[in-house]
Design a protein around this motif. Structure first.
Motif, mmCIF file in Angstrom:
data_model
loop_
_atom_site.group_PDB
_atom_site.id
_atom_site.type_symbol
_atom_site.label_atom_id
_atom_site.label_comp_id
_atom_site.label_asym_id
_atom_site.label_seq_id
_atom_site.Cartn_x
_atom_site.Cartn_y
_atom_site.Cartn_z
ATOM 1 N N GLN A 164 53.200 41.059 33.065
ATOM 2 C CA GLN A 164 53.384 42.513 33.091
ATOM 3 C C GLN A 164 52.036 43.226 33.122
ATOM 4 O O GLN A 164 51.850 44.201 33.854
ATOM 5 C CB GLN A 164 54.187 42.971 31.867
ATOM 6 C CG GLN A 164 55.639 42.584 31.911
ATOM 7 C CD GLN A 164 56.357 42.903 30.596
ATOM 8 O OE1 GLN A 164 55.734 43.262 29.605
ATOM 9 N NE2 GLN A 164 57.677 42.744 30.610
ATOM 10 N N SER A 165 51.112 42.721 32.358
ATOM 11 C CA SER A 165 49.781 43.312 32.312
ATOM 12 C C SER A 165 49.074 43.170 33.652
ATOM 13 O O SER A 165 48.433 44.107 34.136
ATOM 14 C CB SER A 165 48.957 42.645 31.212
ATOM 15 O OG SER A 165 47.663 43.163 31.162
ATOM 16 N N ARG A 166 49.191 41.989 34.267
ATOM 17 C CA ARG A 166 48.596 41.759 35.583
ATOM 18 C C ARG A 166 49.172 42.724 36.624
ATOM 19 O O ARG A 166 48.447 43.329 37.419
ATOM 20 C CB ARG A 166 48.849 40.318 36.038
ATOM 21 C CG ARG A 166 47.648 39.408 35.944
ATOM 22 C CD ARG A 166 47.892 38.062 36.619
ATOM 23 N NE ARG A 166 49.028 37.303 36.113
ATOM 24 C CZ ARG A 166 49.009 36.547 35.022
ATOM 25 N NH1 ARG A 166 47.915 36.447 34.305
ATOM 26 N NH2 ARG A 166 50.091 35.890 34.648
ATOM 27 N N LEU A 167 50.510 42.869 36.625
ATOM 28 C CA LEU A 167 51.162 43.771 37.579
ATOM 29 C C LEU A 167 50.713 45.212 37.368
ATOM 30 O O LEU A 167 50.435 45.935 38.327
ATOM 31 C CB LEU A 167 52.682 43.654 37.462
ATOM 32 C CG LEU A 167 53.301 42.333 37.931
ATOM 33 C CD1 LEU A 167 54.789 42.289 37.588
ATOM 34 C CD2 LEU A 167 53.069 42.121 39.414
ATOM 35 N N LYS A 168 50.630 45.626 36.135
ATOM 36 C CA LYS A 168 50.201 46.985 35.809
ATOM 37 C C LYS A 168 48.761 47.212 36.277
ATOM 38 O O LYS A 168 48.432 48.242 36.857
ATOM 39 C CB LYS A 168 50.318 47.241 34.305
ATOM 40 C CG LYS A 168 50.040 48.643 33.891
ATOM 41 C CD LYS A 168 50.305 48.833 32.407
ATOM 42 C CE LYS A 168 50.051 50.249 31.990
ATOM 43 N NZ LYS A 168 50.339 50.465 30.567
ATOM 44 N N GLN A 176 47.224 45.581 38.714
ATOM 45 C CA GLN A 176 47.215 45.599 40.177
ATOM 46 C C GLN A 176 47.691 46.946 40.710
ATOM 47 O O GLN A 176 47.153 47.470 41.681
ATOM 48 C CB GLN A 176 48.064 44.473 40.731
ATOM 49 C CG GLN A 176 47.451 43.101 40.535
ATOM 50 C CD GLN A 176 48.392 41.958 40.899
ATOM 51 O OE1 GLN A 176 49.579 42.173 41.131
ATOM 52 N NE2 GLN A 176 47.845 40.748 40.923
ATOM 53 N N GLU A 177 48.690 47.543 40.067
ATOM 54 C CA GLU A 177 49.194 48.854 40.481
ATOM 55 C C GLU A 177 48.107 49.916 40.318
ATOM 56 O O GLU A 177 47.961 50.800 41.151
ATOM 57 C CB GLU A 177 50.416 49.240 39.651
ATOM 58 C CG GLU A 177 51.672 48.489 40.011
ATOM 59 C CD GLU A 177 52.832 48.793 39.058
ATOM 60 O OE1 GLU A 177 52.690 49.704 38.212
ATOM 61 O OE2 GLU A 177 53.854 48.120 39.159
ATOM 62 N N GLN A 178 47.344 49.823 39.241
ATOM 63 C CA GLN A 178 46.276 50.793 38.979
ATOM 64 C C GLN A 178 45.140 50.650 39.977
ATOM 65 O O GLN A 178 44.461 51.621 40.299
ATOM 66 C CB GLN A 178 45.736 50.637 37.564
ATOM 67 C CG GLN A 178 46.712 51.049 36.496
ATOM 68 C CD GLN A 178 46.195 50.734 35.104
ATOM 69 O OE1 GLN A 178 45.219 50.027 34.922
ATOM 70 N NE2 GLN A 178 46.881 51.266 34.101
ATOM 71 N N GLN A 179 44.944 49.450 40.507
ATOM 72 C CA GLN A 179 43.862 49.210 41.456
ATOM 73 C C GLN A 179 44.184 49.731 42.847
ATOM 74 O O GLN A 179 43.306 49.922 43.666
ATOM 75 C CB GLN A 179 43.530 47.709 41.535
ATOM 76 C CG GLN A 179 43.004 47.139 40.233
ATOM 77 C CD GLN A 179 41.740 47.833 39.772
ATOM 78 O OE1 GLN A 179 40.805 48.024 40.529
ATOM 79 N NE2 GLN A 179 41.726 48.243 38.523
ATOM 80 N N GLN A 180 45.475 49.952 43.135
ATOM 81 C CA GLN A 180 45.896 50.396 44.469
ATOM 82 C C GLN A 180 45.858 51.884 44.600
ATOM 83 O O GLN A 180 45.763 52.692 43.856
ATOM 84 C CB GLN A 180 47.301 49.895 44.774
ATOM 85 C CG GLN A 180 47.335 48.399 44.866
ATOM 86 C CD GLN A 180 48.745 47.859 45.042
ATOM 87 O OE1 GLN A 180 49.717 48.587 44.998
ATOM 88 N NE2 GLN A 180 48.859 46.566 45.240
#
Length: 145
Positions: A135-139, A141-145
């Motif tokens: 979940q942390s990784r996905l969050k 990655q979303e912030q990086q986009q």
């Protein structure tokens, strides 16, 4: 050793010094309120402390080597204090060591109690941890986009 050989202007290599703020705090706590400690005096105290630590560490290392051990233990430091004539420190050092060991035990007990009180098996806890990481990784990655 000259300054060009790695020693700072205070005579102590920066890597082998003590934090100035910590030393100042100790001095402030130990001295009466009406006594001020000059900067050069603090630096001299730091140099003396570092030399004392080197002396004890060297002696503890020799004791450790004589016992064919590879790791200096607290007992080696206590033996070093005794062999160098600092017997008056041994009792207080032993008390601090005992307090430290007790604190470590309490920390271990507290951690194991939290684990036991979770009501989850080790496998369930591991799975939950992996899910949180994902979940942390996905969050992220979303912030990086």
């Amino acid at each position: 050793m000259s300054d060009s050989e790695g020693r700072g202007t205070s005579g102590v290599d920066d890597e082998l010094s003590l934090p100035k703020a910590t030393v100042q705090k100790l001095i402030t706590e130990m001295m009466p309120d009406d006594i001020v400690c000059a900067k050069d005096t603090r630096e001299l105290l730091i140099d003396c402390c570092v030399e004392f630590i080197h002396l004890i560490a060297s002696e503890a290392n020799e004791i450790c080597e004589k016992e064919t051990k590879k790791t200096i233990a607290a007992e080696h430091v206590i033996s070093a204090l005794q062999s160098l004539g600092f017997e008056s420190y041994v009792e207080e050092v032993q008390e601090v060591l005992n307090d430290h060991k007790e604190q470590q035990k309490q920390d271990r007990d507290r951690k194991s109690t939290r684990l036991e009180n979770s009501g989850m098996s080790e496998e369930e806890l591991l799975k939950a941890q992996q899910m949180l990481f994902e979940q942390s990784r996905l969050k992220y990655q979303e912030q990086q986009q």
